[in-house]
Design a protein around this motif. Structure first.
Motif: not given
Ligand code: GLU
Length: 283
Positions: A5-11, A41-43, A194-196, A198-200, A212-214, A216-218
Motif C-alpha cells: 500500500t502507499r500514502f500519497a500526500p501533496s506537498p 509525493i503527489d507534486d 491530472a490526478y486521476h 497519475a494515481v492509476v 487505502i485512502r479517505g 471522499d475519493l470513493f
Molecule cells: N494526493 C492525493 C490526496 O492527498 C492522494 C489521493 C490518493 O491516495 O489516491 O488526496
C-alpha cells in the motif's frame, strides 16, 4: 503477491490529523499483513508544491513513527510515463483537447437537465463543448477522456472495497458512468497529468495491491478502475476510511493549520497523543 500500500500526500501544505489517520492506518494494515508501505509525493501541481512542505511530510511521518519501504516516488519524476499513456489513449481515439475555461464550463452547464447531476467526482460535469471541435495544436489545451467511448470499450468491470462504509464488490456499468462523471480531465494545460491519470499509473508502477485512502475519493474510484481497464493495468483492492472531522463536523482541509501535526508537535503533543486523537491509540 505481497500486500503493498502507499500514502500519497501533496506537498502543498501541512499534514493534518486526517493525513495522520490515513498514514497510520495504511502503515498498520501493511505491517499486519507482513507487507510494504510506500511513500509517494503527489507534486504534480508544481505551482503549489514546495520543497518545504515535502520536507515537513518526511519529518512528520518520522516523528509519528511511520517508516516507508524503498525510495520515495515523486510524481514530477514520472512525466514520461504519463505522456506515453496519454498518447496511447489518444491513439485509441478516446481523448480530445479542450480549451474551455472554468467560466466557459459553468456558463455552458447553467441549464442542467433534469435528473442529471451537475457535479461528479471530477467536479462540474463537462457539457462536452470541445468534444467534436478541431483545435490548433498550438492552442494551450487540457486533455479530456471521452467517457462514453471509454466506458463502452472498457466496461463492465468491478472492484472490491474493504472499507466499512462501502464494503463489498462494486459493479461498473457504462450507462451508470457516462451521466454521472462526464469527460474527465487527464492532463491540464499547465500540468502533464491530472490526478486521476497519475494515481492509476503510479499505483500500478509501484505494484500497489491495496489503496487505502479517505472516503471522499470513493466515488473517484470508478474513474480509476475505468482507466486501469483502458491501460491494461491491474485493479487493486480499495479501502476507503472515514474522514477525521473538526468539532463542527467539517472535514479537515489543508489550510486547517490549527490541526496540523507540526502544530500539535510544537505545542508539546506526543506521537501517542496523535494516535489517540485519531482513534488508533493501540497501533
Ligand atoms: N494526493 C492525493 C490526496 O492527498 C492522494 C489521493 C490518493 O491516495 O489516491 O488526496
Amino acid at each position: 503477491m505481497t500486500f503493498t500500500t502507499r500514502f500519497a500526500p501533496s506537498p502543498t501544505g501541512p499534514l493534518h490529523l486526517g493525513h495522520a489517520y490515513s498514514a497510520l492506518l495504511a502503515h498498520k494494515m501493511a505491517r499486519d499483513a507482513g507487507g510494504r508501505f510506500l511513500l509517494r509525493i503527489d507534486d504534480l501541481d508544481q505551482s503549489r508544491a514546495r520543497d518545504y512542505w515535502e520536507q515537513q511530510i518526511y519529518d512528520d511521518l518520522t516523528w509519528l513513527g511511520i517508516g516507508w519501504d524503498g525510495t520515495v516516488l515523486r510524481e514530477s519524476d514520472c512525466l514520461e510515463t504519463y505522456r506515453k499513456a496519454l498518447i496511447k489513449m489518444n491513439n485509441m481515439g478516446l481523448t480530445y483537447a479542450c480549451t474551455c475555461t472554468r467560466r466557459d464550463i459553468a456558463a455552458a452547464a447553467s441549464a442542467p437537465q433534469e435528473g442529471v447531476p451537475e457535479f461528479g467526482p471530477d467536479g462540474r460535469i463537462y457539457p462536452g463543448t470541445c468534444r467534436d471541435k478541431a483545435h490548433q495544436t498550438s492552442e494551450a489545451a487540457a486533455i479530456r477522456l471521452n467517457i462514453a467511448y471509454a466506458a463502452a470499450r472498457a466496461l463492465p468491470a468491478q472492484f472490491t472495497e474493504t472499507g466499512s462504509a462501502y464494503g463489498g464488490t462494486h459493479a461498473l456499468r457504462a450507462e451508470d458512468l457516462t451521466d454521472t462523471i462526464g469527460d474527465v480531465v487527464l492532463a491540464r494545460r499547465d500540468m502533464a497529468a491530472a490526478y486521476h491519470l497519475a494515481v492509476v499509473l503510479d499505483d500500478a508502477a509501484s505494484g500497489v495491491t491495496h489503496v487505502i485512502r479517505g472516503e471522499d475519493l470513493f466515488d473517484a474510484t470508478r474513474i480509476h478502475v475505468l482507466l486501469q481497464r483502458l491501460l491494461d493495468l491491474p485493479t487493486p483492492v480499495y479501502h476507503h476510511h472515514a474522514l477525521i472531522r473538526d468539532d463542527a463536523g467539517k472535514r479537515l482541509a489543508k489550510r486547517d493549520d490549527a490541526r496540523a501535526i507540526a502544530k500539535y508537535r510544537s505545542d508539546g503533543a506526543s506521537p501517542q497523543d496523535i494516535r489517540a486523537m485519531v482513534g488508533l491509540a493501540s497501533v
